[in-house]
Write an enzyme that holds these catalytic residues in place. Structure first.
Site, mmCIF file in Angstrom:
data_model
loop_
_atom_site.group_PDB
_atom_site.id
_atom_site.type_symbol
_atom_site.label_atom_id
_atom_site.label_comp_id
_atom_site.label_asym_id
_atom_site.label_seq_id
_atom_site.Cartn_x
_atom_site.Cartn_y
_atom_site.Cartn_z
ATOM 1 N N GLY A 322 0.826 -1.201 0.000
ATOM 2 C CA GLY A 322 0.000 0.000 0.000
ATOM 3 C C GLY A 322 0.855 1.244 0.000
ATOM 4 O O GLY A 322 0.563 2.238 -0.666
ATOM 5 N N MET A 324 5.242 2.551 1.469
ATOM 6 C CA MET A 324 6.491 2.151 2.113
ATOM 7 C C MET A 324 7.171 3.375 2.711
ATOM 8 O O MET A 324 7.340 4.391 2.058
ATOM 9 C CB MET A 324 7.422 1.470 1.091
ATOM 10 C CG MET A 324 8.783 1.116 1.654
ATOM 11 S SD MET A 324 8.670 -0.035 3.048
ATOM 12 C CE MET A 324 10.132 0.432 3.975
ATOM 13 N N ASN A 326 10.008 4.644 3.348
ATOM 14 C CA ASN A 326 11.394 5.062 3.081
ATOM 15 C C ASN A 326 11.639 6.438 3.709
ATOM 16 O O ASN A 326 10.850 7.355 3.520
ATOM 17 C CB ASN A 326 11.647 5.131 1.581
ATOM 18 C CG ASN A 326 11.092 3.932 0.838
ATOM 19 O OD1 ASN A 326 11.491 2.810 1.072
ATOM 20 N ND2 ASN A 326 10.146 4.189 -0.047
ATOM 21 N N GLU A 359 2.537 5.802 7.576
ATOM 22 C CA GLU A 359 3.911 5.921 7.066
ATOM 23 C C GLU A 359 4.698 7.005 7.806
ATOM 24 O O GLU A 359 5.882 6.831 8.111
ATOM 25 C CB GLU A 359 3.897 6.202 5.561
ATOM 26 C CG GLU A 359 3.173 5.167 4.724
ATOM 27 C CD GLU A 359 3.573 3.729 5.022
ATOM 28 O OE1 GLU A 359 4.754 3.473 5.318
ATOM 29 O OE2 GLU A 359 2.697 2.847 4.983
ATOM 30 N N HIS A 362 6.157 5.991 11.102
ATOM 31 C CA HIS A 362 7.408 5.229 10.989
ATOM 32 C C HIS A 362 8.642 6.120 10.946
ATOM 33 O O HIS A 362 9.754 5.632 11.198
ATOM 34 C CB HIS A 362 7.393 4.403 9.703
ATOM 35 C CG HIS A 362 6.680 3.094 9.808
ATOM 36 N ND1 HIS A 362 6.914 2.185 10.812
ATOM 37 C CD2 HIS A 362 5.753 2.518 8.991
ATOM 38 C CE1 HIS A 362 6.159 1.105 10.613
ATOM 39 N NE2 HIS A 362 5.439 1.285 9.523
#
Length: 940
Positions: A322, A324, A326, A359, A362
């Protein structure tokens, strides 16, 4: 820092030595086979030895966005890694997968030393395919404490496999465009450049990208230099980026495209990147508007500033996950980042908000502080899943989105975690070593159970204590790797500092929820005050092969109310206890697990069940809305486990004739869906249809009234969801007014394809209903609109609705399209097959298709770029006969040599579920039939 001199490479010559695609597929398959015996040779072990650790990388990559003379898209690269020797060794192991390394002086790498020592000469180099290493044997030893430099040059295929450095394609104004993009997580950085590809091997990355003039290059760091030059006769731009923070290799991101962006520069530069038309049409505006507030929310939540200079988010046409996380360049599927108010529904908008929040969470929890190894994936993903609701709630406070965790995570994972084939949140480190084992960790248990138990932990600690512990954890371990126990220790310090009272230490409580699988059912006897717990299994007769260090007992926090009054929390510390306050008199009822803050189910004595059912009938609003959903969900699952009669579960749905709220309705429909799956081919199906029709018709009429005959949108976010439920089930159960409504809207669209009269919230349901009641003409129109769709969200809705057809020829045609990448993107194959399997008219077709094509799909789509777990669970979820079990076991036997990759655990769960379903149907069909017949005779 690497300059713009790029060593000339004979790409054509090198590629002559590259394996063919068929060979590559073969290698993927070989990598899945378990090693037959342990070996003392380090290059045959999947884990890196503890002798070397990287300091920083200098990497230059040049993706070719046009095919070469052999028809292959490739990238060339060179990489230097500076590493430190921790213990004396004469062996260098560094990950490298599917890269064709350039040989210089007979070796695949060059080694030199920094400082005064001299590097030993290389004796031998080779690539170890199974364990994905470049192996370098030395004639002498590397010295502990010294720094060395390893240089490699290589060619890789810029494949369309959605892993490593790969290519994505899309059409814009009739022209095919190529994007070079990346997905390093979890083990694909090694497919892009040789690297120490484990999460604890943090390093700084100096990235340079060479790319066609007119394209834009992006990476984790900000672009600091762009130079136009000519290399190998080609005019190119060389973009150099600021060095990354010290981070894991799986967080690296690389993109080359002709995208454009919109920007917001407050405290942090925020850029949303997408196809030019998508940006011009304003589809990135919503993401841009909420990213800043969500980043600010998390800065305040963690009390730690955002650590990077910018936050890029980019929407990709082809992307397996869905999104990531990064670090500094978050990648998304287009449908998850872009929002078009003309075409996107409120569900699309909510998904964009929650995924962005997931995201961005994170950026701190996972990126700034990273878990040491993949055996504790749950802590990273479960945490981001939990706090994504908090971030989205801050951005959209009117939605009450925090309540939706009950449906989307808690109830969802209960279904999996109640199986004997479930697994604990944390695994032993030595049990998770191979890439396919790592991929299997990213499942519903890790995400949704992780989110659920962390929500429970935050509740019993209180949020202020929880975030105090988070702050000290993130501050102490910034730019380091941790194990789960480190977080427990910091939360314990916060508990001690604040004087918070707990029955045991945080670690002792949480170990019960993390180190053993499953969850308890708490049973309350309101006549005696006895409270007990038992491991809840959907099939109580299933064989429990996994032992528990805690004998399947939990430390259970109990929030509860008695006769409408909330009571003080108490703790169930043993298998059985007594709580006298839970005794009732007269019409008093007890309700346990308020707002489902605890990760457990609840059962009561028969009298208390009856009093709760009476309360629902008389005045359901007295019971909190989340607990109305809980009563339904617990009752249906307790009945499946033979703990209470199935008629008690069915009785919990009777009050729905008066219910207007979304969460209880969705809970009921989810549970009735199991009945539909089990009885689709039996006489019970029609009785069930008639009962559901009777219950849902008042809801359909309610929404007809409040929307003034469907002319406006309900104001509440969850009312908009429940309007969809009302139309969906009214139409599917045969409410003629509903079917006329949906087919009429769809016909208007067919008559004027350039003007779609259907509101975005209702499109999925209306498309499905119209295609289900229609024929080839409606399907063909839907397919044409799908192929013409320029907005991914609209394409997704049409794609899933095409699976609603009842005509077998149409469904078989659609299944055939999934094998043709020019018709269906690889990322969408799983969802289409599963959608067809969810259609009673397509279930057998989908299962036969998977059986017939398993070997092809397993090799063609590779490991890590295809959701085999969803494919298996989705095509077998209706299985409830001995014949289907026999087919499932035969499927396992026939494909044992090929393997099942990330679907291995799902296959075992499917076998277990099927056995349980067979028993359940044989034991309950008559009782359910009798109840439904009796209900159909009643008048309201």
């Amino acid at each position: 820092m690497v300059g713009i001199n790029f060593s000339p490479m004979c790409v054509g010559c090198t590629l002559l030595g590259m394996a063919s695609l068929a060979t590559i597929v073969g290698l993927w398959t070989i990598q899945l086979l378990p090693s037959t015996q342990p070996t003392a040779e380090p290059w045959k072990e999947y884990r890196l030895p503890d002798t070397l650790v990287p300091d920083y990388y200098n990497i230059t990559l040049w993706p070719r966005l046009q095919p070469n003379i052999y028809g292959l898209f490739v990238f060339t690269g060179k990489s230097t890694v500076i590493f430190k020797c921790l213990r004396e060794t004469d062996l260098i192991l560094i990950h490298s997968n599917k890269l064709n390394l350039t040989s210089t002086d007979g070796y695949l790498a060059k080694l030199s030393a920094l400082g005064t020592v001299v590097a030993p000469s290389i004796q031998k180099t080779w690539t170890q395919e199974t364990t994905q290493y470049l192996v370098i044997q030395l004639k002498g030893k590397l010295k502990a404490g010294e720094l060395y430099e390893l240089y490699t040059e290589f060619v890789g295929e810029l494949a369309d496999d959605l892993a490593g450095f790969y290519r994505s394609e899309y059409d814009e104004n009739g022209e095919k465009k190529i994007v070079a993009t990346s997905q390093m997580h979890p083990t694909h950085a090694r497919k892009t450049f040789p690297c120490f590809d484990e999460p604890a091997m943090r390093a700084v990355f100096y990235i340079t990208l060479i790319h066609d003039r007119g394209t834009v290059a992006l990476s984790n760091g900000m672009e600091i230099e762009k130079v136009d030059t000519v290399l190998d006769g080609q005019p190119v731009t060389v973009t150099t980026f600021e060095p990354t923070k010290n981070m894991s290799s799986y967080l690296l991101a690389l993109v080359v495209s002709d995208y454009t962006n919109i920007t917001s520069a407050n405290d942090t530069l925020i850029r949303i990147w997408a196809r030019k038309k998508a940006i011009e049409d304003g589809h990135g505006d919503y993401a841009l508007n909420i990213t800043g507030p969500i980043l600010k929310f998390f800065e305040n939540y963690y009390s730690v500033p955002y650590p990077l200079s910018k936050s890029d988010q980019i929407a990709l046409p082809d992307f397996y996950f869905g999104a990531m996380e990064n670090w500094g360049l978050v990648t998304y599927r287009e449908t998850n980042l872009l929002y078009d108010p003309v075409i996107s529904s409120n569900a699309n908008k909510e998904r964009t908000a929650t995924i962005i929040a997931h995201e961005l969470a994170h950026m701190w929890f996972g990126n700034l502080v990273t878990l040491k190894w993949w055996n504790e994936v749950w802590l990273n993903e479960g945490f981001a899943s939990y706090v994504s609701y908090l971030g989205a709630d801050f951005a959209e406070p009117s939605w009450n989105v925090k309540d939706l965790i009950i449906l989307k995570d808690v109830h969802r994972v209960f279904a999996v975690d109640a199986l004997a084939s479930s697994h604990p949140l944390s695994s032993e480190e030595e049990d998770i070593i191979k890439p396919e084992q790592i991929n299997e960790q990213f499942d519903t248990v890790s995400y949704s159970k992780g989110a659920s138990v962390l929500r429970m932990l935050s509740d019993f600690l209180t949020e202020s204590v929880f975030v105090q512990g988070l702050n000290t954890y993130l501050t102490m371990f910034a730019y380091q790797n941790t194990v789960g126990e480190d977080l427990w220790n910091h939360l314990q310090t916060a508990v001690d500092t604040t004087g918070t009272v707990l029955p045991l230490r945080v670690k002792e409580i949480m170990d019960r929820w993390v180190l053993q699988m499953g969850f308890p059912v708490v049973t309350v006897d309101t006549t005696t005050g006895q409270v007990s717990q038992m491991h809840f299994l959907l099939d109580p007769e299933s064989s429990l092969e996994r032992s528990s260090p805690f004998n399947y007992e939990w430390i259970v926090p109990i929030n509860w109310m008695k006769a409408e009054v909330e009571q003080s929390r108490f703790w169930l510390l043993e298998r059985t206890g007594f709580h006298n306050d839970m005794k009732t008199t007269g019409n008093e009822w007890v309700l346990v697990n308020l707002n489902i803050t605890g990760y457990y189910r609840v059962n009561y004595d028969t009298e208390n069940w009856e009093r709760l059912l009476n309360q629902l009938t008389e005045k359901h609003e007295v019971i909190p809305v989340i607990n109305r959903a809980q009563i339904v969900d617990d009752a249906f699952n307790l009945a499946r486990a033979k703990i209470i009669p199935v008629t008690v579960a069915l009785k919990t749905t009777k009050y729905l004739i008066k219910e207007k709220e979304y969460i209880p309705w969705q809970s009921a429909l989810n549970n009735l869906d199991y009945f539909y799956l089990m009885f689709a081919q039996t006489d019970v199906y029609e009785l069930l249809q008639n009962y559901t029709k009777k219950q849902v018709t008042p809801l359909f009429e309610h929404f007809k009234n409040i929307t003034e005959d469907w002319s406006r949108v309900p104001s509440s976010h969850t009312d908009q969801y429940n309007q969809v439920n009302a139309i969906r089930f009214a139409c599917s159960t045969g409410v003629k007014e509903c079917q006329n409504l949906t087919t009429g809207w769809y016909r208007q669209w067919m008559d004027q394809p350039s003007h779609n009269p259907i509101h975005p919230n209702l499109r999925s349901t209306v498309y499905c209903s119209a295609i289900a009641t229609g024929g080839a003409e409606e399907w063909d129109f839907g397919w044409q609109m799908f192929k013409n769709a320029t907005i991914a969200i609209e394409a997704d809705k049409l794609m899933s609705s095409l699976a609603c057809a009842k005509d077998h020829m149409l469904l078989e045609r659609y299944l055939g399209y999934t094998l043709d990448a020019s018709m269906i993107r690889k990322q969408d194959v799983t969802s289409i097959i599963v959608d067809i399997a969810g259609n009673p008219d397509g279930q057998t077709l989908a299962w036969d298709f998977v059986r017939k094509n398993w070997a092809y799909m397993f090799t063609e789509y590779g490991v890590g770029s295809f959701n085999f777990a969803s494919l298996i669970s989705g095509t077998t979820k209706t299985f409830s006969t001995e014949l289907e079990l026999e087919q499932l076991l035969q499927f396992k036997s026939d494909n044992s040599a090929i393997g099942f990759g990330s679907g291995t655990a799902a296959l075992e769960q499917a076998i277990e579920k099927t056995k349980a379903n067979i028993k359940w149907v044989s034991e309950n069909q008559q009782e359910i039939t009798d109840w439904l017949v009796a209900e159909s005779a009643q008048k309201y």
